[in-house]
Design a protein around this motif. Structure first.
Motif, PDB file in Angstrom:
ATOM      1  N   TYR A 234       0.525  -1.310  -0.187  1.00 44.47           N
ATOM      2  CA  TYR A 234      -0.157  -0.064  -0.281  1.00 44.47           C
ATOM      3  C   TYR A 234       0.777   0.909   0.029  1.00 44.47           C
ATOM      4  O   TYR A 234       0.406   2.194  -0.687  1.00 44.47           O
ATOM      5  N   LEU A 235       2.390   1.790   0.890  1.00 42.88           N
ATOM      6  CA  LEU A 235       2.707   2.596   0.759  1.00 42.88           C
ATOM      7  C   LEU A 235       3.714   2.224   0.157  1.00 42.88           C
ATOM      8  O   LEU A 235       3.560   3.560  -0.782  1.00 42.88           O
ATOM      9  N   VAL A 236       4.110   1.178  -1.120  1.00 46.70           N
ATOM     10  CA  VAL A 236       4.836   2.052  -1.868  1.00 46.70           C
ATOM     11  C   VAL A 236       3.914   2.440  -3.685  1.00 46.70           C
ATOM     12  O   VAL A 236       4.669   3.160  -4.087  1.00 46.70           O
ATOM     13  N   VAL A 237       2.680   1.608  -3.771  1.00 49.06           N
ATOM     14  CA  VAL A 237       2.370   1.971  -4.549  1.00 49.06           C
ATOM     15  C   VAL A 237       1.010   3.437  -4.514  1.00 49.06           C
ATOM     16  O   VAL A 237       1.526   4.720  -4.973  1.00 49.06           O
ATOM     17  N   GLY A 238       1.193   3.762  -3.039  1.00 46.76           N
ATOM     18  CA  GLY A 238       0.577   4.751  -2.876  1.00 46.76           C
ATOM     19  C   GLY A 238       1.329   6.195  -3.638  1.00 46.76           C
ATOM     20  O   GLY A 238       1.309   6.797  -3.803  1.00 46.76           O
ATOM     21  N   LEU A 239       2.776   5.910  -3.171  1.00 46.00           N
ATOM     22  CA  LEU A 239       4.204   7.086  -3.684  1.00 46.00           C
ATOM     23  C   LEU A 239       3.979   6.367  -4.971  1.00 46.00           C
ATOM     24  O   LEU A 239       4.964   8.085  -5.632  1.00 46.00           O
ATOM     25  N   LEU A 240       4.047   5.704  -5.651  1.00 49.01           N
ATOM     26  CA  LEU A 240       3.917   5.580  -6.851  1.00 49.01           C
ATOM     27  C   LEU A 240       2.896   6.798  -7.734  1.00 49.01           C
ATOM     28  O   LEU A 240       3.248   7.012  -8.750  1.00 49.01           O
ATOM     29  N   ILE A 241       1.835   6.413  -6.928  1.00 45.79           N
ATOM     30  CA  ILE A 241       0.685   6.988  -7.531  1.00 45.79           C
ATOM     31  C   ILE A 241       0.413   8.639  -7.206  1.00 45.79           C
ATOM     32  O   ILE A 241      -0.201   9.403  -8.032  1.00 45.79           O
ATOM     33  N   THR A 243       1.121  10.738  -4.177  1.00 47.64           N
ATOM     34  CA  THR A 243       0.222  11.575  -2.813  1.00 47.64           C
ATOM     35  C   THR A 243      -0.709  12.159  -2.497  1.00 47.64           C
ATOM     36  O   THR A 243      -1.589  12.593  -2.184  1.00 47.64           O
ATOM     37  N   ASN A 244      -0.298  13.331  -3.801  1.00 47.44           N
ATOM     38  CA  ASN A 244      -2.055  13.954  -4.451  1.00 47.44           C
ATOM     39  C   ASN A 244      -2.806  13.488  -4.506  1.00 47.44           C
ATOM     40  O   ASN A 244      -4.528  13.679  -4.873  1.00 47.44           O
ATOM     41  N   GLN A 245      -3.142  12.803  -5.151  1.00 46.95           N
ATOM     42  CA  GLN A 245      -3.996  11.170  -5.685  1.00 46.95           C
ATOM     43  C   GLN A 245      -4.569  10.272  -4.596  1.00 46.95           C
ATOM     44  O   GLN A 245      -5.713  10.022  -4.846  1.00 46.95           O
ATOM     45  N   VAL A 246      -3.712  10.199  -3.356  1.00 44.61           N
ATOM     46  CA  VAL A 246      -3.914   8.884  -2.352  1.00 44.61           C
ATOM     47  C   VAL A 246      -5.335   9.522  -2.423  1.00 44.61           C
ATOM     48  O   VAL A 246      -6.140   8.246  -1.548  1.00 44.61           O
ATOM     49  N   ASP A 247      -6.198  10.388  -1.632  1.00 37.54           N
ATOM     50  CA  ASP A 247      -6.944  11.162  -0.950  1.00 37.54           C
ATOM     51  C   ASP A 247      -8.218  10.841  -1.646  1.00 37.54           C
ATOM     52  O   ASP A 247      -9.054   9.676  -1.698  1.00 37.54           O
ATOM     53  N   SER A 248      -8.017  10.813  -3.054  1.00 38.20           N
ATOM     54  CA  SER A 248      -9.370  10.457  -4.043  1.00 38.20           C
ATOM     55  C   SER A 248      -9.884   9.189  -4.583  1.00 38.20           C
ATOM     56  O   SER A 248     -10.374   8.397  -4.318  1.00 38.20           O
ATOM     57  N   ILE A 249      -8.021   8.488  -4.047  1.00 41.29           N
ATOM     58  CA  ILE A 249      -8.330   6.875  -4.953  1.00 41.29           C
ATOM     59  C   ILE A 249      -8.763   6.221  -3.851  1.00 41.29           C
ATOM     60  O   ILE A 249      -9.589   4.870  -4.097  1.00 41.29           O
ATOM     61  N   PHE A 250      -7.914   5.916  -2.403  1.00 41.15           N
ATOM     62  CA  PHE A 250      -7.712   5.348  -1.739  1.00 41.15           C
ATOM     63  C   PHE A 250      -9.349   5.747  -0.601  1.00 41.15           C
ATOM     64  O   PHE A 250     -10.128   5.095   0.213  1.00 41.15           O
ATOM     65  N   GLY A 251      -9.914   6.874  -0.807  1.00 42.68           N
ATOM     66  CA  GLY A 251     -11.157   7.105   0.203  1.00 42.68           C
ATOM     67  C   GLY A 251     -10.823   8.100   1.177  1.00 42.68           C
ATOM     68  O   GLY A 251     -11.398   7.146   1.911  1.00 42.68           O
ATOM     69  N   THR A 252      -9.726   8.330   1.404  1.00 39.58           N
ATOM     70  CA  THR A 252      -9.223   8.590   2.840  1.00 39.58           C
ATOM     71  C   THR A 252      -8.855  10.387   3.108  1.00 39.58           C
ATOM     72  O   THR A 252      -8.085  10.569   2.681  1.00 39.58           O
ATOM     73  N   GLU A 253      -8.469  10.493   3.918  1.00 42.87           N
ATOM     74  CA  GLU A 253      -8.502  11.824   4.572  1.00 42.87           C
ATOM     75  C   GLU A 253      -6.937  11.736   5.686  1.00 42.87           C
ATOM     76  O   GLU A 253      -6.258  12.453   5.809  1.00 42.87           O
ATOM     77  N   LYS A 254      -6.522  10.115   6.219  1.00 50.13           N
ATOM     78  CA  LYS A 254      -5.467   9.774   6.826  1.00 50.13           C
ATOM     79  C   LYS A 254      -4.211  10.303   6.087  1.00 50.13           C
ATOM     80  O   LYS A 254      -4.562  10.168   4.512  1.00 50.13           O
ATOM     81  N   SER A 255      -3.123   9.911   6.892  1.00 48.69           N
ATOM     82  CA  SER A 255      -1.868  10.076   5.678  1.00 48.69           C
ATOM     83  C   SER A 255      -1.882   8.455   5.333  1.00 48.69           C
ATOM     84  O   SER A 255      -2.210   7.583   5.070  1.00 48.69           O
ATOM     85  N   LEU A 256      -0.709   8.677   4.198  1.00 53.83           N
ATOM     86  CA  LEU A 256      -0.335   7.590   3.457  1.00 53.83           C
ATOM     87  C   LEU A 256      -0.095   6.319   3.914  1.00 53.83           C
ATOM     88  O   LEU A 256      -0.557   5.099   4.622  1.00 53.83           O
ATOM     89  N   PHE A 257       0.914   6.832   5.379  1.00 56.66           N
ATOM     90  CA  PHE A 257       1.086   5.774   6.435  1.00 56.66           C
ATOM     91  C   PHE A 257       0.253   5.398   6.972  1.00 56.66           C
ATOM     92  O   PHE A 257      -0.032   3.537   7.038  1.00 56.66           O
ATOM     93  N   THR A 258      -0.501   5.762   7.516  1.00 55.91           N
ATOM     94  CA  THR A 258      -1.726   4.975   8.471  1.00 55.91           C
ATOM     95  C   THR A 258      -2.184   4.298   7.735  1.00 55.91           C
ATOM     96  O   THR A 258      -2.496   3.050   8.420  1.00 55.91           O
ATOM     97  N   PHE A 259      -2.823   4.817   6.997  1.00 53.18           N
ATOM     98  CA  PHE A 259      -4.051   4.555   6.245  1.00 53.18           C
ATOM     99  C   PHE A 259      -2.733   3.041   5.691  1.00 53.18           C
ATOM    100  O   PHE A 259      -4.186   1.671   5.843  1.00 53.18           O
ATOM    101  N   SER A 260      -2.475   3.237   4.783  1.00 53.74           N
ATOM    102  CA  SER A 260      -1.761   2.026   4.623  1.00 53.74           C
ATOM    103  C   SER A 260      -0.951   1.197   5.696  1.00 53.74           C
ATOM    104  O   SER A 260      -1.635  -0.524   5.602  1.00 53.74           O
ATOM    105  N   LEU A 261      -0.626   0.930   7.203  1.00 49.66           N
ATOM    106  CA  LEU A 261      -0.277   0.255   8.364  1.00 49.66           C
ATOM    107  C   LEU A 261      -2.145  -0.147   7.831  1.00 49.66           C
ATOM    108  O   LEU A 261      -2.411  -1.669   8.207  1.00 49.66           O
ATOM    109  N   LEU A 262      -3.359   0.669   8.677  1.00 54.33           N
ATOM    110  CA  LEU A 262      -4.515   0.143   8.896  1.00 54.33           C
ATOM    111  C   LEU A 262      -4.952  -0.701   8.057  1.00 54.33           C
ATOM    112  O   LEU A 262      -5.376  -2.186   7.950  1.00 54.33           O
TER     113      LEU A 262
END
Length: 424
Positions: A234-241, A243-262
């Motif tokens: 999750y962390l690697v894919v989030g970085l590849l796409i 960070t500006n797209q992470v919120d819309s694609i993953f549908g979360t307001e959490k940080s990439l690290f927190t969301f990936s861990l959860l």
């Protein structure tokens, strides 16, 4: 007709209730007392419910990752997978799945009783999942009514009879005996590993000669390793796409690290629940099935779940898991960048551990450490192609399920049965 409709629609379409009935029949045939029959029946039903809920959690934990891979590979929305979904499919076709499972198992018993192929498939959840997949292939092929049941029954029976017989000599090399064979979708990948180990391995140096440091013994816990792997992915894919797209694609307001861990932890939790359901169901339904087979088929050899072979080469399991994760993820990214498949494939952590961990044990049995490494590495590559090629045959029904649990015989036999299904 009201009674028949009630049985078909309210009981047979509910996998938990149907498997509970089968367990009850097995216990009754064995003349168990009333308390044992009630206990075994209810534990089977509860085990299937737990297994189903674990499956739902696993699928929900990996769905955002699927969306991320769609974005990473620039797959348009109209090309992304939009299946019926495993849960809805079970509700709609539970009776066909249940009947195919029962009929296929009875055919397996008859073949074992009257032919030299004396293998009885006793892996309870796989007795269910193969008819589940073949029923989906039948629906995708345009079959309906009795045609679905016949199709799923024939292919399930073929698998239950043929696959355990093919892997049996390789299991014998590992265990040194002939008390059981494997009844699990690892068989195709394990055969590849075993043959590669035999051709290129060296039996003089086993995986069990290696002493792993205590610091990485936690890798033996599949729930921990799968959580960590999914977290990293999750962390690697989030970085590849980006960070500006992470919120819309993953549908979360959490940080990439927190969301990936959860999400990683959610995956591990779903797998823990699923395994608990599997253990609970197996503990009840295998004795019930075995009671039936023992009375009908003396000298039969049970085909059992993959983890039964793990104690014979536990180091090989870890090597197979790690090696296949490396080769499968590398293959996954190469395939994604080349656009070979018009849909996203995600890492198959469960298959890497159970199926390819087993394949590494078989590779070690025929070719030692080198056999385990070569066999599991090749299996990791094959796994990605198996799941990718099987998706078109399950695209509108349970492609969400096969993306999580495929890349093995469930995928390979989906392709075979799907090609034949197109004829009809």
């Amino acid at each position: 007709m009201q009674v028949v409709n009630f049985i078909v629609n309210q009981i047979l379409r509910e996998p938990a209730l149907f498997l509970g009935i089968i367990a009850a029949l097995g216990l009754i045939i064995q003349r168990k007392n009333f308390s044992d029959i009630i206990s075994g029946t209810f534990k089977t039903v509860i085990g299937v419910v737990i297994l189903t809920q674990g499956t739902n959690i696993l699928i929900s934990s990996i769905t955002p990752l699927s969306d991320a891979f769609n974005a990473l590979y620039k797959i348009p929305a109209d090309k992304a997978l939009h299946p019926m979904g495993a849960d809805d499919f079970l509700s709609a076709y539970g009776s066909q799945i249940g009947l195919a499972m029962l009929l296929a198992f009875l055919i397996n018993i008859l073949v074992a009783r009257f032919t030299p192929l004396k293998n009885v498939f006793l892996t309870g959840h796989m007795l269910f999942w193969f008819p589940f997949v073949f029923t989906a292939v039948a629906v995708e092929s345009g079959l309906n009514g009795a045609g679905i049941i016949v199709f799923a029954t024939i292919f399930s029976a073929l698998y239950f009879v043929i696959a355990p017989a093919l892997i049996r000599p390789f299991v014998r090399k590992v265990t040194g005996g002939d008390t059981f064979t494997l009844g699990h979708p690892t068989i195709g990948l394990s055969l590849v590993s075993g043959l590669l180990g035999k051709a290129f391995g060296n039996k003089n140096k086993s995986t069990e000669d290696i002493k792993f440091p205590k610091q990485i013994e936690f890798l033996r816990e599949i729930t921990i390793t799968s959580s960590l792997v999914m977290f990293v992915v999750y962390l690697v894919v989030g970085l590849l796409i980006g960070t500006n797209q992470v919120d819309s694609i993953f549908g979360t307001e959490k940080s990439l690290f927190t969301f990936s861990l959860l999400q990683g932890v959610l995956f591990g939790a779903g797998l823990t629940i699923l395994l608990q359901g599997v253990r609970m169901m197996l503990a009840e339904i295998i004795p019930a099935f075995k009671g039936i087979s023992d009375k009908l088929i003396p000298n039969a050899v049970p085909a059992l779940d993959a983890p039964i072979i793990f104690p014979f080469a536990p180091n090989a399991v870890i090597i197979g898991f790690l090696m296949s994760m490396v080769t499968s993820i590398a293959t996954l990214f190469i395939v994604g960048q080349t656009g070979l498949f018009p849909y996203a494939i995600v890492p198959l952590t469960i298959t890497c551990f159970f199926e390819i961990g087993t394949a590494a044990v078989i590779g070690n049995g025929t070719g030692g450490l080198r056999g385990a490494i070569i066999g599991s590495g090749a299996a990791g590559i094959l796994m990605i192609f198996f799941v990718g090629l099987s998706i078109p045959f399950l695209q509108h029904t349970v492609s969400d399920w096969i993306i999580v649990f495929g890349g093995n015989d469930l995928s390979f036999w989906s392709i075979i049965s799907g090609l034949i299904g197109k004829i009809f």
